[in-house]
Design a protein around this motif. Structure first.
Motif, PDB file in Angstrom:
ATOM      1  N   CYS A 252      15.703  -5.448   3.924  1.00  0.00           N
ATOM      2  CA  CYS A 252      15.641  -4.284   3.964  1.00  0.00           C
ATOM      3  C   CYS A 252      14.565  -3.389   4.531  1.00  0.00           C
ATOM      4  O   CYS A 252      14.647  -2.660   5.372  1.00  0.00           O
ATOM      5  CB  CYS A 252      16.128  -3.406   2.777  1.00  0.00           C
ATOM      6  SG  CYS A 252      17.139  -4.219   1.464  1.00  0.00           S
ATOM      7  N   ASP A 253      13.442  -3.822   4.109  1.00  0.00           N
ATOM      8  CA  ASP A 253      11.844  -3.299   4.547  1.00  0.00           C
ATOM      9  C   ASP A 253      11.796  -3.643   5.931  1.00  0.00           C
ATOM     10  O   ASP A 253      11.404  -2.749   6.767  1.00  0.00           O
ATOM     11  CB  ASP A 253      10.919  -3.536   3.634  1.00  0.00           C
ATOM     12  CG  ASP A 253      11.108  -3.274   2.197  1.00  0.00           C
ATOM     13  OD1 ASP A 253      11.812  -2.303   1.983  1.00  0.00           O
ATOM     14  OD2 ASP A 253      10.241  -3.782   1.443  1.00  0.00           O
ATOM     15  N   LYS A 254      12.069  -4.807   6.329  1.00  0.00           N
ATOM     16  CA  LYS A 254      11.832  -5.253   7.651  1.00  0.00           C
ATOM     17  C   LYS A 254      12.642  -4.520   8.646  1.00  0.00           C
ATOM     18  O   LYS A 254      12.282  -4.119   9.739  1.00  0.00           O
ATOM     19  CB  LYS A 254      12.197  -6.902   7.751  1.00  0.00           C
ATOM     20  CG  LYS A 254      10.984  -7.526   6.952  1.00  0.00           C
ATOM     21  CD  LYS A 254      10.981  -9.030   7.169  1.00  0.00           C
ATOM     22  CE  LYS A 254      10.154  -9.951   6.274  1.00  0.00           C
ATOM     23  NZ  LYS A 254      10.876  -9.976   4.874  1.00  0.00           N
TER      24      LYS A 254
ATOM     25  N   ILE B 196      -6.814   3.196  -5.898  1.00  0.00           N
ATOM     26  CA  ILE B 196      -5.788   2.721  -4.669  1.00  0.00           C
ATOM     27  C   ILE B 196      -4.282   3.098  -5.295  1.00  0.00           C
ATOM     28  O   ILE B 196      -4.011   3.088  -6.370  1.00  0.00           O
ATOM     29  CB  ILE B 196      -5.783   1.188  -4.750  1.00  0.00           C
ATOM     30  CG1 ILE B 196      -6.995   0.622  -4.104  1.00  0.00           C
ATOM     31  CG2 ILE B 196      -4.515   0.420  -3.893  1.00  0.00           C
ATOM     32  CD1 ILE B 196      -7.122  -0.769  -4.226  1.00  0.00           C
ATOM     33  N   ILE B 197      -3.289   3.740  -4.261  1.00  0.00           N
ATOM     34  CA  ILE B 197      -2.004   3.763  -4.509  1.00  0.00           C
ATOM     35  C   ILE B 197      -1.381   2.774  -3.762  1.00  0.00           C
ATOM     36  O   ILE B 197      -1.513   2.620  -2.470  1.00  0.00           O
ATOM     37  CB  ILE B 197      -1.860   5.202  -4.087  1.00  0.00           C
ATOM     38  CG1 ILE B 197      -2.557   6.463  -4.971  1.00  0.00           C
ATOM     39  CG2 ILE B 197      -0.213   5.622  -4.195  1.00  0.00           C
ATOM     40  CD1 ILE B 197      -2.219   7.831  -4.507  1.00  0.00           C
ATOM     41  N   THR B 198      -0.180   2.188  -4.314  1.00  0.00           N
ATOM     42  CA  THR B 198       0.482   1.242  -3.403  1.00  0.00           C
ATOM     43  C   THR B 198       1.956   1.856  -3.384  1.00  0.00           C
ATOM     44  O   THR B 198       2.376   2.350  -4.335  1.00  0.00           O
ATOM     45  CB  THR B 198       0.663   0.097  -4.237  1.00  0.00           C
ATOM     46  OG1 THR B 198       1.352   0.043  -5.465  1.00  0.00           O
ATOM     47  CG2 THR B 198      -0.737  -0.906  -4.468  1.00  0.00           C
ATOM     48  N   ASN B 199       2.604   1.739  -2.460  1.00  0.00           N
ATOM     49  CA  ASN B 199       3.904   2.145  -1.985  1.00  0.00           C
ATOM     50  C   ASN B 199       4.565   1.231  -1.277  1.00  0.00           C
ATOM     51  O   ASN B 199       4.174   0.693  -0.345  1.00  0.00           O
ATOM     52  CB  ASN B 199       3.942   3.422  -1.282  1.00  0.00           C
ATOM     53  CG  ASN B 199       4.340   4.604  -2.354  1.00  0.00           C
ATOM     54  OD1 ASN B 199       4.285   5.940  -1.669  1.00  0.00           O
ATOM     55  ND2 ASN B 199       4.333   4.682  -3.532  1.00  0.00           N
ATOM     56  N   ASN B 200       5.911   1.105  -1.538  1.00  0.00           N
ATOM     57  CA  ASN B 200       6.890   0.085  -0.952  1.00  0.00           C
ATOM     58  C   ASN B 200       7.079   0.975   0.299  1.00  0.00           C
ATOM     59  O   ASN B 200       6.975   2.251   0.531  1.00  0.00           O
ATOM     60  CB  ASN B 200       8.072  -0.509  -1.483  1.00  0.00           C
ATOM     61  CG  ASN B 200       9.193  -0.877  -0.707  1.00  0.00           C
ATOM     62  OD1 ASN B 200      10.060   0.067  -0.352  1.00  0.00           O
ATOM     63  ND2 ASN B 200       8.997  -1.904  -0.504  1.00  0.00           N
ATOM     64  N   ILE B 201       7.437   0.182   1.516  1.00  0.00           N
ATOM     65  CA  ILE B 201       7.772   0.715   2.954  1.00  0.00           C
ATOM     66  C   ILE B 201       8.964   1.601   2.798  1.00  0.00           C
ATOM     67  O   ILE B 201       9.172   2.747   3.410  1.00  0.00           O
ATOM     68  CB  ILE B 201       7.516  -0.107   4.289  1.00  0.00           C
ATOM     69  CG1 ILE B 201       7.555   0.403   5.483  1.00  0.00           C
ATOM     70  CG2 ILE B 201       8.811  -1.113   4.130  1.00  0.00           C
ATOM     71  CD1 ILE B 201       6.200   0.809   6.067  1.00  0.00           C
ATOM     72  N   SER B 202       9.874   1.208   2.124  1.00  0.00           N
ATOM     73  CA  SER B 202      11.115   1.849   1.760  1.00  0.00           C
ATOM     74  C   SER B 202      10.760   3.349   1.042  1.00  0.00           C
ATOM     75  O   SER B 202      11.725   4.294   1.433  1.00  0.00           O
ATOM     76  CB  SER B 202      12.240   1.035   1.408  1.00  0.00           C
ATOM     77  OG  SER B 202      12.655  -0.197   1.989  1.00  0.00           O
ATOM     78  N   THR B 203       9.976   3.191   0.272  1.00  0.00           N
ATOM     79  CA  THR B 203       9.817   4.307  -0.423  1.00  0.00           C
ATOM     80  C   THR B 203       8.966   5.251   0.424  1.00  0.00           C
ATOM     81  O   THR B 203       9.438   6.851   0.506  1.00  0.00           O
ATOM     82  CB  THR B 203       8.843   3.921  -1.771  1.00  0.00           C
ATOM     83  OG1 THR B 203       9.532   2.835  -2.456  1.00  0.00           O
ATOM     84  CG2 THR B 203       8.698   5.256  -2.549  1.00  0.00           C
TER      85      THR B 203
END
Ligand code: SF4
Ligand code: SF4
Length: 422
Positions: free
Chosen positions: A163-165, A251-258
């Protein structure tokens, strides 16, 4: 923390370069009033009410909202299966296919034109959560004081899921625009997009446009599992460890779909009501990525998908092969955490044999648990507590590696629940 593992699995996922199929016209929408963590929501509408798309129709006790993903009438309540396999109460909305919003706002030209406080509020009221499967409310991550780095997680290390790719391949410019706006609004000096070292498609797409954004860089991480797990990823990117959350390191991390959901929120003021799901398994003539509304019943739309040819004797897994859950039905409701659905037949698992005490499950466990001991003590609450099953991240590596084919992860999840309820 044990080292990530190179998984020996075939690449059976959808090709990210294929068109993302859209199926945004379900007849009926089911909005679960409970999420996978057990958090419940109080409904704000009742049978017979008309709801607009994007209306808040339920809230949790700390006011986190759930939105209607279609316009139409609330017709009843019904119990349906979600990705954890649990049956939960849902609000049922009959789609009028008008896609009517209560108010319409034009698209915003300058995505950075938000104050920090308004951005945080909007993240909450738009119901933005981590779309990699965690479903953790995103506004909480952005409460980090003086953030100095945004890590965008595009590693997608769970096999078969793309999904992300696919999103990177098809929407790369919007994603970069979204990241750039977040950096601006939150005054974060830089962002790193982490991708898997063998993900040449994403690397090529990102490199086409990244030159325009001096504060955003791309970094490859080993193509091992679970390199996309937040703790492992932070260690790989900045070579530092944290205790509770990455915010301790600024640091903040976020998924690319987010990130894409945030982009749509900033651009159109739209709450999160759709997501991409990878459909995999030999009941599909080819694996596909499909964009669906949150609340869609997969059982309704599957027969309309031309690649779907249901066979006998299927196993159904909500999620990917490592972290997914076996569920009994295709009547599965799409929730924000559902990233994949595997439907496959003639799957012959090797029979389970007794534990041979090889210790491999402990060797691979990324949070250094002793899974075989957890299984042994499953009915011994005081010992179980000491073995800390609550630290399990449900990665499935123990089950994957076990030569005795014991479904260790299922036992550890059971133990985790028992310790929690204790
Ligand atoms: S599923 Fe849990 S117990 Fe098993 S390897 Fe992963 S973290 Fe460890
Ligand atoms: S990997 Fe399987 S066989 Fe080996 S110790 Fe763990 S449970 Fe036992």
């Amino acid at each position: 923390m044990n080292k990530p593992v190179k998984l020996d699995v075939a690449n059976l996922g959808p090709n990210p370069q294929d068109k993302i199929i859209t199926n945004l016209k379900p007849q009926i929408i089911y909005i679960p009033l409970e999420d996978k963590s057990g958090l419940t929501y109080n409904h704000l509408v009742k049978e017979g009410d008309y709801v607009y798309k994007g209306d808040i129709i339920a809230t949790s006790k700390d006011n986190f909202p759930i939105h209607a993903s279609v316009s139409g009438y609330v017709v009843r309540g019904e119990v349906k299966t979600i990705a954890t396999g649990q049956k939960v109460k849902c609000l049922v909305i009959e789609n009028d296919f008008k896609e009517k919003y209560r108010t319409t706002t034009g698209s915003k030209r300058n995505l950075s034109n938000y104050r920090k406080e308004d951005f945080l509020e909007l993240l909450k009221t738009s119901g933005i959560v981590g779309l990699s499967g965690s479903a953790f409310p995103t506004y909480q991550k952005y409460q980090t004081k003086n953030p100095k780095l945004l890590i965008v997680n595009a590693v997608e290390c769970e096999p078969y899921l793309t999904c992300d790719k696919a999103l990177i391949y098809h929407q790369v410019e919007y994603l970069l625009e979204g990241i750039d706006a977040i950096l601006d609004i939150m005054q974060i000096p830089r962002a790193i997009i982490a991708i898997s070292e063998n993900d040449f498609i994403s690397a090529e797409e990102l490199n086409k446009y990244i030159g325009t954004y001096p504060n955003i860089t791309v970094m490859s991480v080993p193509s091992k599992y679970p390199c996309g797990w937040e703790r492992e990823l932070v260690k790989l990117v900045v070579n530092q460890k944290y205790h509770q959350t990455p915010s301790e390191l600024g640091i903040i991390t976020n998924n690319i779909s987010t990130i894409y959901a945030i982009y749509e929120m900033l651009k159109y003021h739209r709450p999160l009501t759709e997501r991409i799901v990878s459909l995999i398994g030999n009941n599909f003539t080819k694996p596909i990525n499909i964009k669906v509304k949150i609340g869609t019943n997969m059982g309704e739309i599957l027969p309309k998908i031309k690649e779907y040819h249901p066979k006998e004797d299927t196993i159904i897994i909500a999620g990917g092969p490592m972290m997914g859950t076996n569920i009994p039905t295709t009547d599965l409701i799409v929730t924000k955490d559902l990233n994949g659905l595997i439907i496959t037949s003639n799957y012959h698992e090797k029979p389970m044999t007794p534990c041979i005490k090889c210790g491999k499950c402990s060797e691979v466990c990324p949070v250094s648990l002793i899974p075989n001991e957890i299984i042994k003590n499953i009915n011994n609450p005081s010992m179980l507590k000491k073995l800390k099953p609550n630290r399990c991240i449900e990665c499935g590596l123990c089950s994957y590696i076990c030569p005795a084919k014991i479904k260790i992860r299922d036992f550890v999840i059971k133990a985790k629940k028992e310790v929690k309820n204790d």
